[in-house]
Scaffold this motif. Structure first.
Motif, mmCIF file in Angstrom:
data_model
loop_
_atom_site.group_PDB
_atom_site.id
_atom_site.type_symbol
_atom_site.label_atom_id
_atom_site.label_comp_id
_atom_site.label_asym_id
_atom_site.label_seq_id
_atom_site.Cartn_x
_atom_site.Cartn_y
_atom_site.Cartn_z
ATOM 1 N N VAL A 166 -34.323 46.657 -0.102
ATOM 2 C CA VAL A 166 -34.271 48.227 0.282
ATOM 3 C C VAL A 166 -32.492 48.794 1.136
ATOM 4 N N PRO A 167 -31.779 49.595 0.546
ATOM 5 C CA PRO A 167 -30.373 49.085 1.112
ATOM 6 C C PRO A 167 -30.687 50.138 3.289
ATOM 7 N N SER A 168 -29.644 49.282 3.656
ATOM 8 C CA SER A 168 -29.176 50.371 4.960
ATOM 9 C C SER A 168 -28.862 51.273 4.872
ATOM 10 N N ASP A 169 -28.870 52.119 6.115
ATOM 11 C CA ASP A 169 -28.601 53.153 6.321
ATOM 12 C C ASP A 169 -27.399 52.912 5.896
ATOM 13 N N GLU A 170 -26.238 52.259 5.991
ATOM 14 C CA GLU A 170 -24.668 52.017 5.845
ATOM 15 C C GLU A 170 -24.723 51.582 4.709
ATOM 16 N N GLN A 171 -25.341 51.241 3.728
ATOM 17 C CA GLN A 171 -24.679 51.046 2.885
ATOM 18 C C GLN A 171 -25.661 52.504 1.876
ATOM 19 N N ILE A 172 -26.236 53.336 2.322
ATOM 20 C CA ILE A 172 -26.859 54.569 1.777
ATOM 21 C C ILE A 172 -25.308 55.486 1.879
ATOM 22 N N THR B 6 -43.191 60.791 0.010
ATOM 23 C CA THR B 6 -40.813 59.576 -0.392
ATOM 24 C C THR B 6 -40.116 60.701 -0.206
ATOM 25 N N CYS B 7 -39.054 59.924 0.372
ATOM 26 C CA CYS B 7 -37.828 60.658 0.572
ATOM 27 C C CYS B 7 -37.053 59.676 1.098
ATOM 28 N N TYR B 8 -35.144 59.638 -0.028
ATOM 29 C CA TYR B 8 -34.315 58.840 0.554
ATOM 30 C C TYR B 8 -33.421 59.130 0.851
ATOM 31 N N PHE B 9 -33.038 59.708 2.374
ATOM 32 C CA PHE B 9 -32.715 60.401 3.219
ATOM 33 C C PHE B 9 -31.909 58.870 3.707
ATOM 34 N N VAL B 10 -30.654 59.717 4.193
ATOM 35 C CA VAL B 10 -29.778 58.393 5.617
ATOM 36 C C VAL B 10 -30.361 59.356 6.454
ATOM 37 N N GLU C 190 -29.852 59.997 10.018
ATOM 38 C CA GLU C 190 -29.682 61.295 10.685
ATOM 39 C C GLU C 190 -30.774 62.531 10.068
ATOM 40 N N ALA C 191 -30.867 62.421 8.711
ATOM 41 C CA ALA C 191 -31.522 63.099 7.910
ATOM 42 C C ALA C 191 -33.180 63.324 8.344
ATOM 43 N N LEU C 192 -33.664 62.498 8.770
ATOM 44 C CA LEU C 192 -34.946 61.744 8.595
ATOM 45 C C LEU C 192 -35.250 61.766 10.151
ATOM 46 N N GLN C 193 -34.384 62.212 10.780
ATOM 47 C CA GLN C 193 -34.257 62.327 12.533
ATOM 48 C C GLN C 193 -34.759 64.160 12.814
ATOM 49 N N LYS C 194 -33.863 64.232 11.682
ATOM 50 C CA LYS C 194 -34.111 65.935 11.781
ATOM 51 C C LYS C 194 -35.306 66.815 10.887
ATOM 52 N N ILE C 195 -35.924 65.730 9.866
ATOM 53 C CA ILE C 195 -36.981 66.121 9.393
ATOM 54 C C ILE C 195 -38.482 66.173 10.754
ATOM 55 N N LEU D 239 -29.449 68.373 4.454
ATOM 56 C CA LEU D 239 -30.470 66.749 5.044
ATOM 57 C C LEU D 239 -29.442 65.731 4.386
ATOM 58 N N SER D 240 -29.267 65.758 3.410
ATOM 59 C CA SER D 240 -28.249 64.791 2.778
ATOM 60 C C SER D 240 -28.049 65.087 1.657
ATOM 61 N N PRO D 241 -26.829 64.852 0.683
ATOM 62 C CA PRO D 241 -26.493 65.265 -0.674
ATOM 63 C C PRO D 241 -27.274 64.587 -1.264
ATOM 64 N N TRP D 242 -26.993 64.727 -2.653
ATOM 65 C CA TRP D 242 -28.106 64.339 -2.964
ATOM 66 C C TRP D 242 -27.573 62.708 -3.959
ATOM 67 N N VAL D 243 -27.728 61.739 -4.036
ATOM 68 C CA VAL D 243 -27.002 60.668 -4.064
ATOM 69 C C VAL D 243 -28.450 59.542 -5.152
ATOM 70 N N PRO D 244 -28.372 59.378 -6.681
ATOM 71 C CA PRO D 244 -30.233 59.067 -7.080
ATOM 72 C C PRO D 244 -30.571 58.299 -6.867
ATOM 73 N N CYS D 245 -31.294 57.955 -6.717
ATOM 74 C CA CYS D 245 -32.634 56.643 -5.746
ATOM 75 C C CYS D 245 -32.851 55.749 -6.850
#
Length: 185
Positions: free
Chosen positions: A10-16, A174-178, A180-185, A65-71
């Motif tokens: 699973v990619p790191s937050d920095e890679q995402i 499930t969610c594919y967020f960075v 910062e977005a997870l902290q908002k939820i 929350l996050s711009p769309w990036v294909p998972c």
């Protein structure tokens, strides 16, 4: 020797963040040529993370929350593997984009029901278009346009996510967020 973690790929937050930035900068010139869930698509519209008629700054304000990036498919499968999704699972994908994680949940994991939620109505239309190309159209999939941070729009969805529909089974979100977005939820 120690076994690798189930999440080692699973990619790191920095890679995402880096991938997100690259995709947003190159969205109009990177056509999608992958075959996803039996439907091949090579149009640039399928690879663009937002409505090309919308100014980028307006899109980024809307995508709170996050711009769309294909998972990536491998990440979608890993999320559902870790969650042990299966036939009794009720699945929700937050920030579903084009619905690819929902279709993995349906096709590979045979979940009882899957719901994709996204703030961007154009992404929901794209997910519904993908769903409409299936015959027969599955009745256990839905896509909803809603801002998860707006109580007026999302309170019913949050309640549904916590209830498992009063039937036996598990709820998987499930969610594919960075981060910062997870902290908002």
């Amino acid at each position: 020797p120690q076994q690798p973690s189930a999440l080692s790929n699973v990619p790191s937050d920095e890679q995402i963040r880096s991938q997100s930035s690259d995709l947003l900068q190159n969205a109009s010139v990177r056509p999608n040529t992958q075959t996803t869930h039996g439907v091949s698509s090579s149009s640039s519209a399928d690879s663009e993370p937002y409505d090309p008629g919308m100014p980028m700054d307006a899109y980024l304000r809307m995508a709170s929350l996050s711009p769309w990036v294909p998972c990536p498919d491998v990440v979608a499968r890993r999320m559902l593997d870790v969650a042990r999704a299966g036939g009794t699972t009720v699945h929700y994908d937050l920030g579903c984009g084009d619905g690819r994680v929902n279709f993995h949940a349906l096709d590979t994991y045979a979940v009882r029901r899957t719901t994709g939620i996204d703030i961007d109505p154009s992404m929901i239309r794209r997910a519904d278009d993908r769903l409409g190309r299936r015959h027969p159209r599955p009745a256990n999939v839905e896509f909803v346009a809603a801002d998860l941070l707006d109580d007026a729009q999302a309170s019913d969805l949050w309640t549904r996510m916590g209830s498992s529909d009063s039937s036996p089974g598990d709820t998987v979100i499930t969610c594919y967020f960075v981060e910062e977005a997870l902290q908002k939820i």
